[in-house]
Every structure is written in C-alpha cells, then in structure tokens.
Design a protein around this motif. Structure first.
Motif, PDB file in Angstrom:
ATOM      1  N   LEU A  85      -1.873 -24.070  -7.181  1.00  0.00           N
ATOM      2  CA  LEU A  85      -3.149 -24.243  -6.489  1.00  0.00           C
ATOM      3  C   LEU A  85      -3.891 -25.465  -6.996  1.00  0.00           C
ATOM      4  CD1 LEU A  85      -4.486 -20.566  -6.282  1.00  0.00           C
ATOM      5  CD2 LEU A  85      -3.645 -21.987  -4.403  1.00  0.00           C
ATOM      6  N   ARG A  86      -3.876 -25.662  -8.302  1.00  0.00           N
ATOM      7  CA  ARG A  86      -4.566 -26.840  -8.856  1.00  0.00           C
ATOM      8  C   ARG A  86      -3.760 -28.108  -8.625  1.00  0.00           C
ATOM      9  NH1 ARG A  86      -5.082 -30.108 -13.330  1.00  0.00           N
ATOM     10  NH2 ARG A  86      -7.233 -30.736 -13.801  1.00  0.00           N
ATOM     11  N   LEU A  87      -2.453 -28.008  -8.795  1.00  0.00           N
ATOM     12  CA  LEU A  87      -1.616 -29.198  -8.647  1.00  0.00           C
ATOM     13  C   LEU A  87      -1.647 -29.746  -7.220  1.00  0.00           C
ATOM     14  CD1 LEU A  87       1.483 -28.113 -10.765  1.00  0.00           C
ATOM     15  CD2 LEU A  87      -0.403 -29.611 -11.432  1.00  0.00           C
ATOM     16  N   ASN A  88      -1.915 -28.883  -6.265  1.00  0.00           N
ATOM     17  CA  ASN A  88      -1.960 -29.307  -4.863  1.00  0.00           C
ATOM     18  C   ASN A  88      -3.369 -29.662  -4.396  1.00  0.00           C
ATOM     19  OD1 ASN A  88       0.803 -28.863  -4.593  1.00  0.00           O
ATOM     20  ND2 ASN A  88       0.516 -26.721  -3.989  1.00  0.00           N
ATOM     21  N   ASP A  89      -4.325 -29.638  -5.297  1.00  0.00           N
ATOM     22  CA  ASP A  89      -5.718 -29.927  -4.943  1.00  0.00           C
ATOM     23  C   ASP A  89      -6.136 -31.230  -5.624  1.00  0.00           C
ATOM     24  OD1 ASP A  89      -8.616 -29.947  -4.897  1.00  0.00           O
ATOM     25  OD2 ASP A  89      -8.521 -27.849  -4.297  1.00  0.00           O
ATOM     26  N   THR A  90      -6.194 -32.312  -4.853  1.00  0.00           N
ATOM     27  CA  THR A  90      -6.496 -33.633  -5.415  1.00  0.00           C
ATOM     28  C   THR A  90      -7.859 -33.672  -6.084  1.00  0.00           C
ATOM     29  OG1 THR A  90      -5.164 -34.688  -3.686  1.00  0.00           O
ATOM     30  CG2 THR A  90      -6.708 -36.086  -4.891  1.00  0.00           C
ATOM     31  N   GLU A  91      -8.847 -33.088  -5.450  1.00  0.00           N
ATOM     32  CA  GLU A  91     -10.202 -33.108  -6.010  1.00  0.00           C
ATOM     33  C   GLU A  91     -10.259 -32.356  -7.327  1.00  0.00           C
ATOM     34  OE1 GLU A  91     -14.765 -31.732  -4.829  1.00  0.00           O
ATOM     35  OE2 GLU A  91     -13.169 -31.713  -3.319  1.00  0.00           O
ATOM     36  N   ALA A  92      -9.559 -31.236  -7.402  1.00  0.00           N
ATOM     37  CA  ALA A  92      -9.557 -30.443  -8.636  1.00  0.00           C
ATOM     38  C   ALA A  92      -8.941 -31.222  -9.784  1.00  0.00           C
ATOM     39  CB  ALA A  92      -8.806 -29.135  -8.414  1.00  0.00           C
ATOM     40  N   LYS A  93      -7.874 -31.937  -9.508  1.00  0.00           N
ATOM     41  CA  LYS A  93      -7.231 -32.735 -10.562  1.00  0.00           C
ATOM     42  C   LYS A  93      -8.118 -33.879 -11.023  1.00  0.00           C
ATOM     43  CE  LYS A  93      -3.345 -33.457  -8.339  1.00  0.00           C
ATOM     44  NZ  LYS A  93      -1.951 -33.922  -8.089  1.00  0.00           N
ATOM     45  N   MET A  94      -8.927 -34.392 -10.140  1.00  0.00           N
ATOM     46  CA  MET A  94      -9.805 -35.513 -10.501  1.00  0.00           C
ATOM     47  C   MET A  94     -10.978 -35.074 -11.362  1.00  0.00           C
ATOM     48  SD  MET A  94      -9.882 -37.699  -6.941  1.00  0.00           S
ATOM     49  CE  MET A  94     -11.137 -38.801  -7.597  1.00  0.00           C
ATOM     50  N   ASN A  95     -11.518 -33.880 -11.121  1.00  0.00           N
ATOM     51  CA  ASN A  95     -12.704 -33.473 -11.889  1.00  0.00           C
ATOM     52  C   ASN A  95     -12.366 -32.929 -13.275  1.00  0.00           C
ATOM     53  OD1 ASN A  95     -12.041 -30.689 -11.660  1.00  0.00           O
ATOM     54  ND2 ASN A  95     -13.213 -30.469  -9.779  1.00  0.00           N
ATOM     55  N   GLY A  96     -11.101 -32.654 -13.527  1.00  0.00           N
ATOM     56  CA  GLY A  96     -10.682 -32.265 -14.866  1.00  0.00           C
ATOM     57  C   GLY A  96     -10.859 -30.802 -15.213  1.00  0.00           C
ATOM     58  N   PHE A  97     -11.428 -30.017 -14.315  1.00  0.00           N
ATOM     59  CA  PHE A  97     -11.630 -28.602 -14.608  1.00  0.00           C
ATOM     60  C   PHE A  97     -10.349 -27.806 -14.339  1.00  0.00           C
ATOM     61  CE2 PHE A  97     -16.226 -29.436 -13.217  1.00  0.00           C
ATOM     62  CZ  PHE A  97     -16.602 -29.762 -14.511  1.00  0.00           C
ATOM     63  N   GLY A  98     -10.186 -26.741 -15.092  1.00  0.00           N
ATOM     64  CA  GLY A  98      -9.075 -25.826 -14.851  1.00  0.00           C
ATOM     65  C   GLY A  98      -9.578 -24.541 -14.234  1.00  0.00           C
ATOM     66  N   GLN A  99      -8.655 -23.732 -13.777  1.00  0.00           N
ATOM     67  CA  GLN A  99      -9.014 -22.416 -13.254  1.00  0.00           C
ATOM     68  C   GLN A  99      -9.223 -21.461 -14.434  1.00  0.00           C
ATOM     69  OE1 GLN A  99      -6.482 -21.804  -9.289  1.00  0.00           O
ATOM     70  NE2 GLN A  99      -5.289 -22.822 -10.894  1.00  0.00           N
ATOM     71  N   PRO A 100     -10.426 -20.930 -14.595  1.00  0.00           N
ATOM     72  CA  PRO A 100     -10.683 -20.026 -15.719  1.00  0.00           C
ATOM     73  C   PRO A 100      -9.682 -18.874 -15.735  1.00  0.00           C
ATOM     74  CG  PRO A 100     -12.737 -20.665 -14.692  1.00  0.00           C
ATOM     75  CD  PRO A 100     -11.643 -21.176 -13.801  1.00  0.00           C
ATOM     76  N   PHE A 101      -9.086 -18.632 -16.896  1.00  0.00           N
ATOM     77  CA  PHE A 101      -7.994 -17.664 -17.021  1.00  0.00           C
ATOM     78  C   PHE A 101      -8.184 -16.835 -18.285  1.00  0.00           C
ATOM     79  CE2 PHE A 101      -3.809 -16.473 -18.650  1.00  0.00           C
ATOM     80  CZ  PHE A 101      -3.191 -15.915 -17.541  1.00  0.00           C
ATOM     81  N   ALA A 102      -7.965 -15.524 -18.184  1.00  0.00           N
ATOM     82  CA  ALA A 102      -8.058 -14.633 -19.347  1.00  0.00           C
ATOM     83  C   ALA A 102      -7.007 -13.537 -19.226  1.00  0.00           C
ATOM     84  CB  ALA A 102      -9.454 -14.017 -19.448  1.00  0.00           C
ATOM     85  N   PHE A 103      -6.421 -13.155 -20.369  1.00  0.00           N
ATOM     86  CA  PHE A 103      -5.282 -12.223 -20.329  1.00  0.00           C
ATOM     87  C   PHE A 103      -5.187 -11.425 -21.623  1.00  0.00           C
ATOM     88  CE2 PHE A 103      -0.866 -11.530 -21.628  1.00  0.00           C
ATOM     89  CZ  PHE A 103      -0.436 -10.673 -20.619  1.00  0.00           C
ATOM     90  N   ILE A 104      -4.791 -10.150 -21.481  1.00  0.00           N
ATOM     91  CA  ILE A 104      -4.443  -9.282 -22.617  1.00  0.00           C
ATOM     92  C   ILE A 104      -3.112  -8.614 -22.296  1.00  0.00           C
ATOM     93  CG2 ILE A 104      -5.054  -7.266 -24.018  1.00  0.00           C
ATOM     94  CD1 ILE A 104      -7.971  -7.752 -23.281  1.00  0.00           C
ATOM     95  N   GLY A 105      -2.153  -8.703 -23.211  1.00  0.00           N
ATOM     96  CA  GLY A 105      -0.866  -8.060 -22.981  1.00  0.00           C
ATOM     97  C   GLY A 105      -0.078  -7.884 -24.266  1.00  0.00           C
ATOM     98  N   LYS A 106       1.232  -7.636 -24.114  1.00  0.00           N
ATOM     99  CA  LYS A 106       2.127  -7.476 -25.253  1.00  0.00           C
ATOM    100  C   LYS A 106       3.514  -7.989 -24.876  1.00  0.00           C
ATOM    101  CE  LYS A 106       0.313  -3.668 -28.044  1.00  0.00           C
ATOM    102  NZ  LYS A 106       0.686  -2.390 -28.715  1.00  0.00           N
ATOM    103  N   SER A 107       4.278  -8.373 -25.864  1.00  0.00           N
ATOM    104  CA  SER A 107       5.627  -8.857 -25.617  1.00  0.00           C
ATOM    105  C   SER A 107       6.476  -7.760 -24.979  1.00  0.00           C
ATOM    106  CB  SER A 107       6.285  -9.306 -26.926  1.00  0.00           C
ATOM    107  OG  SER A 107       5.630 -10.438 -27.453  1.00  0.00           O
ATOM    108  N   GLY A 108       7.183  -8.157 -23.919  1.00  0.00           N
ATOM    109  CA  GLY A 108       8.167  -7.258 -23.333  1.00  0.00           C
ATOM    110  C   GLY A 108       7.664  -6.202 -22.383  1.00  0.00           C
ATOM    111  N   ILE A 109       6.369  -6.197 -22.052  1.00  0.00           N
ATOM    112  CA  ILE A 109       5.876  -5.122 -21.181  1.00  0.00           C
ATOM    113  C   ILE A 109       6.183  -5.394 -19.709  1.00  0.00           C
ATOM    114  CG2 ILE A 109       4.077  -4.413 -22.780  1.00  0.00           C
ATOM    115  CD1 ILE A 109       2.046  -5.840 -21.052  1.00  0.00           C
ATOM    116  N   GLY A 110       6.442  -6.651 -19.354  1.00  0.00           N
ATOM    117  CA  GLY A 110       6.894  -6.958 -18.013  1.00  0.00           C
ATOM    118  C   GLY A 110       5.817  -7.462 -17.063  1.00  0.00           C
ATOM    119  N   PHE A 111       6.283  -8.026 -15.985  1.00  0.00           N
ATOM    120  CA  PHE A 111       5.446  -8.688 -14.977  1.00  0.00           C
ATOM    121  C   PHE A 111       4.307  -7.792 -14.490  1.00  0.00           C
ATOM    122  CE2 PHE A 111       4.349  -9.605 -10.591  1.00  0.00           C
ATOM    123  CZ  PHE A 111       4.259 -10.985 -10.542  1.00  0.00           C
TER     124      PHE A 111
END
Length: 217
Positions: free
Chosen positions: A113-139
C-alpha cells in the motif's frame, strides 16, 4: 494479578512519535529505539529482556538482522513490534514469512500500500503498526493493529495500538488444593456441596524437634 501489556506504533509525525513504545499497566517501559520496526522481547512476567530497532525502510542488512533476531527468540517469550516512521520499503518475503510465523498477518499487502502510493513515499511517514505475538503461533494468531494508507488520509499523524491482558498470579508452591464432598454426590445432573481445603507444607523438622511436618489450614 492481572496486568495489561500495550504496544503503540507511530507514523513518525511529531504529534504522535513520542507515543511509540511498550506500556505495562499504562506506564511506559521503553519508547522507540530508532526508526523503522522496533522489536521488544518480554518474558511471561512482562519483564523487558531486549529491545532493538531495525531500519527496514532503508537498510537491507537491517531487514536480515531483524529476521535472524526473531529466529532466536524463545517460544515462551512475548514478541512485541511497533513502527517508528516508515518501515515498509525494504521488507523481504523472508521477513514477511517470519513475522507471519509469530502471528502477524498480511504484512506484504500492508507494505505494498505504501510502496504503490507516490505521495506517501514522498512525505516519509509510515503506516502506524503495533503487534503482540509469540514465535511459532502462526499466521494471524497475534494481536495486530495498523493504520492503513487507503483507509485514513492522515495515517502519518495517527498511532496504532494493541493490548493484551496477562494473569501473573502465581500460586504458592507449598499449597495444594484438595476437595472433600460433605453433602450429596458428584454425578451427572446431580449437585454436591464441596469444601476446598488447603494443605500447608512446612519445612522439615530439625532432628529432635517435636511436631508434624504437615498441618491442615
């Protein structure tokens, strides 16, 4: 004792960048360690074991380093990941697979989504992302939140947050639960009154001392 673990990721706009980090019971344990994806590892008591930032937007070597670091995390520990600005640009299929193994989902689609958005790449911002998990629990079995470019034009100003509650109650190893039926019988469709008893195990008596080594509480 119940404690809440919260992870906050930002798009790196000044209005939200200082919010990024790891919070336990609403108290910040550590903020952002650097740009890109921040990886934090906690044990089951929610004690911070290690933290490191990987500039996955600009550095292929950091992408590889993050992949290898996640592989070393023990399955009993908690993996927390949050963004600090742009992080999507250099993410590889191998890293995507490793993140999915820890419980993330649709990471490649999010990056595109970001790589295909020229304006997003120019402004330098990323998509805010947060995650909690564990190794091996799966998709998809972790807790994940992201503010997507295609759903929010102000994504760079926003922040993503995920929370999970943990029961840190530890039972006294010297206590054992036992039950005694004092009225009725336990069987299908019947009721019984049960009294729970605690057995307190005392330390061994010294030679020559009087008294039993066990006593009913």
């Amino acid at each position: 004792m119940l404690k809440t673990l919260t992870i906050v990721g930002s798009g790196e706009h000044a209005s939200s960048k200082n919010l990024s980090g790891v919070y336990v019971c609403e108290k910040k344990r550590i903020g952002s360690c650097g740009s890109g994806l921040n990886l934090h590892v906690l044990n089951n008591n929610l004690e911070l074991l290690q933290s490191q930032a990987f500039d996955t937007a600009n550095s292929e070597s950091d992408v590889t380093a993050m992949l290898e670091k996640i592989k070393t995390v023990e399955s009993s520990n908690i993996i927390c990941i949050h963004s600090a600005g742009a992080w999507e640009d250099k993410v590889t299929p191998a890293l995507v697979q490793q993140l999915h193994d820890c419980g993330c989902k649709l990471i490649n689609e999010i990056c595109q989504l970001r790589l295909n958005d020229t304006e997003a790449k120019m402004n330098g911002f990323g998509q805010p992302f947060a995650f909690i998990g564990k190794s091996g629990i799966g998709f998809g079995y972790g807790e994940q939140n992201v503010v997507l470019i295609n759903t929010d034009d102000s994504f760079g100003y926003r922040f993503a947050t995920v929370s999970r509650m943990y029961d840190l109650t530890t039972k006294n190893k010297n206590l054992q639960d036992t039950g005694k039926i004092i009225d009725g019988a336990i069987s299908e469709n019947e009721n019984a009154c049960v009294r729970l008893l605690d057995m307190i195990v005392k330390p061994p008596q010294q030679p020559g001392s009087e008294g039993d080594s066990e006593e009913d509480a």
